[in-house]
Design a protein around this motif. Structure first.
Motif, short mmCIF file in Angstrom:
data_model
loop_
_atom_site.label_atom_id
_atom_site.label_comp_id
_atom_site.label_asym_id
_atom_site.label_seq_id
_atom_site.Cartn_x
_atom_site.Cartn_y
_atom_site.Cartn_z
N MET A 1 -32.77 69.82 -13.50
CA MET A 1 -32.77 68.38 -13.51
C MET A 1 -34.16 67.85 -13.14
SD MET A 1 -30.35 65.78 -11.34
CE MET A 1 -31.18 65.84 -9.79
N PHE A 2 -34.75 68.41 -12.11
CA PHE A 2 -36.06 67.94 -11.66
C PHE A 2 -37.12 68.17 -12.72
CE2 PHE A 2 -40.10 68.49 -9.36
CZ PHE A 2 -40.18 67.23 -8.79
N SER A 3 -37.07 69.32 -13.38
CA SER A 3 -38.08 69.60 -14.42
C SER A 3 -37.91 68.67 -15.61
CB SER A 3 -38.01 71.06 -14.84
OG SER A 3 -36.79 71.34 -15.46
N THR A 4 -36.69 68.32 -15.96
CA THR A 4 -36.48 67.39 -17.07
C THR A 4 -37.02 66.01 -16.72
OG1 THR A 4 -34.51 68.60 -17.75
CG2 THR A 4 -34.75 66.36 -18.59
N ILE A 5 -36.74 65.55 -15.51
CA ILE A 5 -37.25 64.25 -15.08
C ILE A 5 -38.77 64.27 -15.05
CG2 ILE A 5 -37.37 62.67 -13.12
CD1 ILE A 5 -34.45 63.40 -12.56
N THR A 6 -39.35 65.35 -14.56
CA THR A 6 -40.81 65.47 -14.51
C THR A 6 -41.40 65.44 -15.91
OG1 THR A 6 -40.65 66.74 -12.47
CG2 THR A 6 -42.72 66.88 -13.68
N ASN A 7 -40.79 66.15 -16.84
CA ASN A 7 -41.29 66.15 -18.22
C ASN A 7 -41.17 64.78 -18.88
OD1 ASN A 7 -42.11 68.82 -18.29
ND2 ASN A 7 -40.10 69.55 -18.96
N VAL A 8 -40.08 64.08 -18.64
CA VAL A 8 -39.91 62.74 -19.20
C VAL A 8 -40.96 61.79 -18.61
CG1 VAL A 8 -38.36 60.73 -19.27
CG2 VAL A 8 -37.49 63.00 -19.80
N PHE A 9 -41.18 61.88 -17.30
CA PHE A 9 -42.19 61.03 -16.66
C PHE A 9 -43.58 61.35 -17.21
CE2 PHE A 9 -45.40 60.38 -13.32
CZ PHE A 9 -45.30 59.00 -13.21
N ASN A 10 -43.90 62.63 -17.38
CA ASN A 10 -45.21 63.01 -17.93
C ASN A 10 -45.38 62.50 -19.36
OD1 ASN A 10 -46.18 64.28 -15.64
ND2 ASN A 10 -45.42 66.28 -16.26
N LEU A 11 -44.32 62.55 -20.15
CA LEU A 11 -44.38 62.05 -21.52
C LEU A 11 -44.62 60.55 -21.52
CD1 LEU A 11 -44.02 62.59 -24.56
CD2 LEU A 11 -41.58 62.19 -24.23
N TRP A 12 -43.91 59.82 -20.67
CA TRP A 12 -44.11 58.37 -20.57
C TRP A 12 -45.53 58.05 -20.11
CZ3 TRP A 12 -45.26 55.44 -16.22
CH2 TRP A 12 -45.23 54.05 -16.40
N LEU A 13 -46.01 58.75 -19.09
CA LEU A 13 -47.35 58.51 -18.56
C LEU A 13 -48.42 58.80 -19.62
CD1 LEU A 13 -48.96 57.70 -16.05
CD2 LEU A 13 -48.99 60.11 -15.41
N ALA A 14 -48.26 59.88 -20.35
CA ALA A 14 -49.22 60.22 -21.41
C ALA A 14 -49.22 59.15 -22.50
CB ALA A 14 -48.88 61.59 -22.00
N ALA A 15 -48.05 58.67 -22.86
CA ALA A 15 -47.98 57.62 -23.88
C ALA A 15 -48.63 56.33 -23.39
CB ALA A 15 -46.52 57.37 -24.27
N ARG A 16 -48.47 56.00 -22.12
CA ARG A 16 -49.12 54.80 -21.58
C ARG A 16 -50.64 54.95 -21.58
NH1 ARG A 16 -46.16 50.35 -21.67
NH2 ARG A 16 -47.56 49.43 -20.16
N VAL A 17 -51.13 56.14 -21.26
CA VAL A 17 -52.58 56.38 -21.28
C VAL A 17 -53.11 56.22 -22.70
CG1 VAL A 17 -54.34 58.16 -20.98
CG2 VAL A 17 -52.62 57.81 -19.21
#
Length: 138
Positions: A1-17
């Motif tokens: 669960m934690f790794s999925t949340i981390t990956n989703v957050f990283n994807l969102w952050l990368a898209a914002r950048v």
């Protein structure tokens, strides 16, 4: 669960950048409009039932069920974002929800239930009909 949340957050952050840099070719999506296919509820039920199978089939079904539960949890968070849009205490409510989800963990399961309810009951459209059209701010 934690790794999925981390990956989703990283994807969102990368898209914002990429958006801030001006290199995002597509328009930024409305994440509160996220929807899962209608068959996803049935797939989740089948995966949970299959997780009781012995050996490898049960393990694979359990992994698939956990993945679908996380997808429903993300849908649940999208529902909460859509429902709280326009509320005065929205930032406080969302910050409290995300903090509770990170610290306690079980609110993610509650969000999965909200996401499953959204897939079945279409909560966002019911709330939108109740609110009426958005008002023009001056």
């Amino acid at each position: 669960m934690f790794s999925t949340i981390t990956n989703v957050f990283n994807l969102w952050l990368a898209a914002r950048v990429v958006k801030i840099s001006g290199r995002l070719k597509r328009p930024w999506p409305d994440l509160t409009a996220l929807a899962l296919p209608p068959s996803s509820s049935a797939l989740l039920a089948a995966a949970i039932a299959g997780s009781f199978l012995p050996d490898l089939p049960g393990l694979l079904s359990g992994v698939f069920a956990a993945s679908l539960l996380m997808a429903f949890a993300i849908l649940g968070f999208a529902v909460v974002h859509a429902i709280t849009r326009g509320m005065r205490a929205r930032i406080v409510m969302l910050a409290g929800l995300y903090a509770a989800a990170m610290v306690l963990g079980w609110p993610v399961l509650a969000m999965a239930v909200v996401g499953l309810a959204e897939a079945i009951l279409n909560i966002r459209s019911r709330v939108a009909r109740k609110r009426g059209p958005p008002s023009l701010r001056t």
